[in-house]
Enzyme design. Sequence first.
Site, PDB file in Angstrom:
ATOM      1  N   HIS A 106      17.207  61.718  83.152  1.00  0.00           N
ATOM      2  CA  HIS A 106      18.437  60.929  83.032  1.00  0.00           C
ATOM      3  C   HIS A 106      19.171  61.180  81.710  1.00  0.00           C
ATOM      4  O   HIS A 106      20.317  60.751  81.552  1.00  0.00           O
ATOM      5  CB  HIS A 106      18.132  59.430  83.133  1.00  0.00           C
ATOM      6  N   GLU A 134      -6.127  44.375  82.270  1.00  0.00           N
ATOM      7  CA  GLU A 134      -7.268  44.536  83.182  1.00  0.00           C
ATOM      8  C   GLU A 134      -8.096  45.763  82.803  1.00  0.00           C
ATOM      9  O   GLU A 134      -8.550  46.527  83.650  1.00  0.00           O
ATOM     10  CB  GLU A 134      -6.800  44.557  84.644  1.00  0.00           C
ATOM     11  N   THR A 177      -8.803  36.599  78.631  1.00  0.00           N
ATOM     12  CA  THR A 177      -8.540  37.117  77.286  1.00  0.00           C
ATOM     13  C   THR A 177      -8.354  35.996  76.262  1.00  0.00           C
ATOM     14  O   THR A 177      -7.862  34.927  76.577  1.00  0.00           O
ATOM     15  CB  THR A 177      -7.262  37.988  77.340  1.00  0.00           C
ATOM     16  N   GLY A 220     -10.427  40.696  73.539  1.00  0.00           N
ATOM     17  CA  GLY A 220      -9.629  41.440  74.509  1.00  0.00           C
ATOM     18  C   GLY A 220     -10.529  42.383  75.272  1.00  0.00           C
ATOM     19  O   GLY A 220     -11.117  42.021  76.290  1.00  0.00           O
ATOM     20  N   SER A 221     -10.698  43.592  74.720  1.00  0.00           N
ATOM     21  CA  SER A 221     -11.603  44.554  75.353  1.00  0.00           C
ATOM     22  C   SER A 221     -13.062  44.107  75.259  1.00  0.00           C
ATOM     23  O   SER A 221     -13.915  44.612  75.974  1.00  0.00           O
ATOM     24  CB  SER A 221     -11.447  45.928  74.706  1.00  0.00           C
ATOM     25  N   GLN A 229      13.800  61.488  80.686  1.00  0.00           N
ATOM     26  CA  GLN A 229      14.241  62.830  80.278  1.00  0.00           C
ATOM     27  C   GLN A 229      15.252  63.401  81.285  1.00  0.00           C
ATOM     28  O   GLN A 229      16.263  63.963  80.895  1.00  0.00           O
ATOM     29  CB  GLN A 229      13.008  63.749  80.153  1.00  0.00           C
TER      30      GLN A 229
END
Lengths: 277, 379
Positions: B338, B363, B126, B131-132, B336
């Site tokens: 908890h 990844e 990267t 990135g992508s 939720q």
Amino acid sequence: MNIAVLLRQVPDTEAKVVPDPDLRGRIMESEIKFILNPYDEYAVEEAVRIIERGGLAPGGQVPGGAGGLPLSGGGGEAVGFCIGPDRAETALRSALALGLARAVLVSDPAAVEADVVTQGRILAAAIKGFAPSLILAGRELIDTQEDALAAVVAHFLDIPHVLGAGKITLDGEKAVVLREVEGGSLEIAASLPAAVSCSKGLNEPRYPSLMAIKRSKAKEIRKVSLAELGVQSGPQKSRIAELKAPPPRAAGVRVEGEPAVVAAKGIEWMADVAKVI
Amino acid sequence: MDFQFSDEARMAIDGAKRFAVEKLGPGAAERDEKAEVEVKLLKELGELGYLGMTVPEEHGGSALGAVAYAGSVVEVAKVDAGVAVAMSVQNSLVNDAIEHFGTEAQKGEFLPKLASGGWIGCFSLTEANAGSDPASMRTTAVKDGDGYLLNGTKNFTTNGAIADAVIVFTRCDLGGKPANSAFLLKKGTPGFSIGKHENKMGIRSSSTTEMVFTNCRLPKEALLGEEGKGLKIALTTLDGGRIGIAAQAIGIAEAALDESVRYSKERVQFGKPIAELEGIQFMLADMATEVEVAKTMLFRVAWMKESGAKRYTKEAAMLKLFASEMSHRVCHKAIQVHGGYGFMKEYKVERLYRDQRITEIYEGTSEIQRFVIARGILG
């Protein structure tokens, strides 16, 4: 010089143990994962360390005799001995991955279901031909808390047994065992060959490496029958008559008010209702 | 069909579980809080063989296979997701790339050290603006006599600060056409340095850094695979990497489920444990079902890799997409269950919720996974 290690398989410490409604004295096995008895790991680790250090100096050993297995493997070896059903092989495999050279499994139902005195007699017969100088075992089973097996094996081999080793020092003639007791420690010297039950704190069992796990696959687990050992199981001298789950916890009692009132009510309740004081 | 683990895989996974609970468990919350990377623990995992699980034995690996590896990452991630990603990167990005694309000399030099935990590796793909879309990377490798000169900055490199071996992807000039190449180099190579250390939302016990190349000269032997094939090497390797990240996401989700089951039995509201309330039961049932589905998928894709399937690109993308988004849903529900306590750092689910988030991004983002899956379906 050889070391025999007594091995047994027990339910995983995380397993939820439920009595089997159809088989008295037995647990439901279908959902349970079984592991090597954790105390046995201390015995395995100690045996492997002794062998890694170069084995035991020459000294006493169990004389091999008629009826024993011809198991002599040449130089010093640490070998596991187990009575258990076929599924116990996974526990033996774990012990092999920790470093035992090989293992012997007696899986006859008559042996598996026998009482501890009979099992000790059978194992003594299996171990005899191996002529070990030292027999190591875990100090107790984590499931039934039975802690007699090593002593019974020692009895049938007519050798000393020492319970609860926190440290074992060996010379060619004797094992010096340190046992922690209330307020101090005992040092017990036993002539070799001897059987020793191992406690927590004796050592820190290693994590099996993946390479050791792979190597363990090539190690032998030899299944032997009572007929091969030349022993019979005989009638059961004791058996588990009943196995009960603990009763579910009852609801508590809530006491409210000023601290002095609460304390007085609490004491009254403990004395009159719960009758614990 | 046979859904049993082999004896070896089962023992490997049990061993990973024990190591995780006993060795990683005690300090996991503190490592998260302080963003501490504990290289010693990672190397201990390596000494046991867990950093070389798919490396062949002749190169010092344990060669236990992808199924045992996937199961082991799950167990480590249940306890410390930061250690799990370090383990995943080393096994499925670094080792696999060297194993498949390296020369015999590279394999001989790097794999025994990586597989035994002597060295830690990283995979530096990267960049700030790539990135992508890795093809838009700007780091360059220019021919320089018999070797190459590297210039540029990579970022978000997992294991960056602790890496002894670095795989880096660059642009290159292939007969006038722009292409990409991969290189394998060692820490300490002149011209290569570690840049910024990232301060992350989750997986804080892992190292994430910039990797800076300033006139970094590499011999031609440092080239990994063919010149100009860098992107193919990256994308092929990432197929395997997705198994590791999916396993990490599943481990986090399973831990969130375990915590929720335990908490719901202890927490009393309306005079009874909340586990007796249907609203909580339905959440727990959904969580358990989702974890089970993802795990089944995980071991199937791992089995495909292990049994030598040529490509499992679509399946790996489906697995990574489902497992990471499943983990998001499960961790959300865990908070939720908890209630307010789940929002507090004293409870493990707070960390799990943050750790989970990156699994939908690195990844290959969920969007990239969907793109890969669509291409697989539509041809």
